[in-house]
Design a protein around this motif. Sequence first.
Motif, PDB file in Angstrom:
ATOM      1  N   LYS A  50       0.902  -1.090   0.066  1.00 35.09           N
ATOM      2  CA  LYS A  50       0.033   0.095   0.086  1.00 35.09           C
ATOM      3  C   LYS A  50       0.631   1.299  -0.237  1.00 35.09           C
ATOM      4  N   LYS A  51       1.977   1.383   0.586  1.00 35.78           N
ATOM      5  CA  LYS A  51       2.828   2.317   0.690  1.00 35.78           C
ATOM      6  C   LYS A  51       4.030   2.293  -0.350  1.00 35.78           C
ATOM      7  N   ARG A  52       3.939   1.078  -1.224  1.00 37.80           N
ATOM      8  CA  ARG A  52       4.816   0.931  -2.318  1.00 37.80           C
ATOM      9  C   ARG A  52       6.109   0.698  -1.625  1.00 37.80           C
ATOM     10  N   ILE A  53       6.373  -0.021  -0.731  1.00 40.39           N
ATOM     11  CA  ILE A  53       7.470  -0.477  -0.199  1.00 40.39           C
ATOM     12  C   ILE A  53       8.051  -1.858  -0.165  1.00 40.39           C
ATOM     13  N   ASN A  54       8.950  -2.334  -0.892  1.00 37.29           N
ATOM     14  CA  ASN A  54       9.426  -3.737  -1.023  1.00 37.29           C
ATOM     15  C   ASN A  54      10.951  -3.868  -0.991  1.00 37.29           C
ATOM     16  N   THR A  55      11.570  -3.965   0.120  1.00 31.95           N
ATOM     17  CA  THR A  55      12.980  -3.987   0.288  1.00 31.95           C
ATOM     18  C   THR A  55      13.359  -5.531   0.313  1.00 31.95           C
ATOM     19  N   HIS A  82      10.942  -8.786   7.631  1.00 29.50           N
ATOM     20  CA  HIS A  82      12.008  -9.859   7.612  1.00 29.50           C
ATOM     21  C   HIS A  82      13.173  -9.403   8.219  1.00 29.50           C
ATOM     22  N   GLU A  83      13.960 -10.183   8.991  1.00 30.05           N
ATOM     23  CA  GLU A  83      15.097 -10.176   9.567  1.00 30.05           C
ATOM     24  C   GLU A  83      16.176 -11.421   9.110  1.00 30.05           C
ATOM     25  N   ARG A  84      17.274 -11.053   8.890  1.00 24.78           N
ATOM     26  CA  ARG A  84      18.092 -12.214   8.492  1.00 24.78           C
ATOM     27  C   ARG A  84      19.329 -12.096   9.014  1.00 24.78           C
TER      28      ARG A  84
END
Length: 259
Positions: A50-55, A82-84
């Motif tokens: 919705k906020k156009r965020i995709n990292t 997500h955390e890696r």
Amino acid sequence: MLPKLMPLSPSKLAITLAILPLTISATYLVYLNHRISRECTISASLRNKKKRINTLPPTLPLPTSLPREVASDESEEWILAHERVVLSRPLHPSALPSYDDNLSTVLTHYVRATMTAFSWTPQAFILRASVGDKGVRETFDTAYILSLDFCEGDRVNGFWKIVYRGEVGGHQGSERVELALDAPDGYKGPVVRGLVVAGVEMRDDGEVVFVNETWMWRREGEAPVLLEGRVGGWLHELLSGWLVMKGVRALTEGKGKSE
């Protein structure tokens, strides 16, 4: 010195279930942060359509047990964090006493060590005290954790259930365990949606990498999850890095439990 543990309100217990890190002194936090930054590589990402965020890295394998509606790249209803955490220094299999030509046994010992280490944290004691069922409380016991093979259906530390064990996409010979946050029967607190992924990956050069991933999700409009906050995310990274280091240390020393 650890502060005295006090009863938690439902909202604070929800945060605890999201695996808040150790309640420790600021001095030790600084020391731990320095050590983890030297020994681990940590990355965090977020998908909010919705906020156009995709990292999220495009090549990152999604957990097999991630709900389909959450995994969908088209969904605007769900926000995915997500955390890696990866041990920066790969190890040769010869450094792992439990290695027997495959990584399955190594993974079992690694997850036993990390889950045993977590069971001795203040958060684990709080979680254990929040359930009344004797059988569930016993899943926090060291002897119980060290007896687990971490197969689908196993429960560990009360609130985690193994929902998948198998290969890691794109890593031949590698293996992972996926543990879903799954509140036991009788628990009446808030629901927290999340997965912990513990993996052992074989690289092309024959060396081994240890991985810990945390996935958390929520619906649009719900309160942000722990990983979305700057402070909460940083504190969670400390716990994840500490668990990875404890697990690998137990493996390289040939011990069946963390110290």
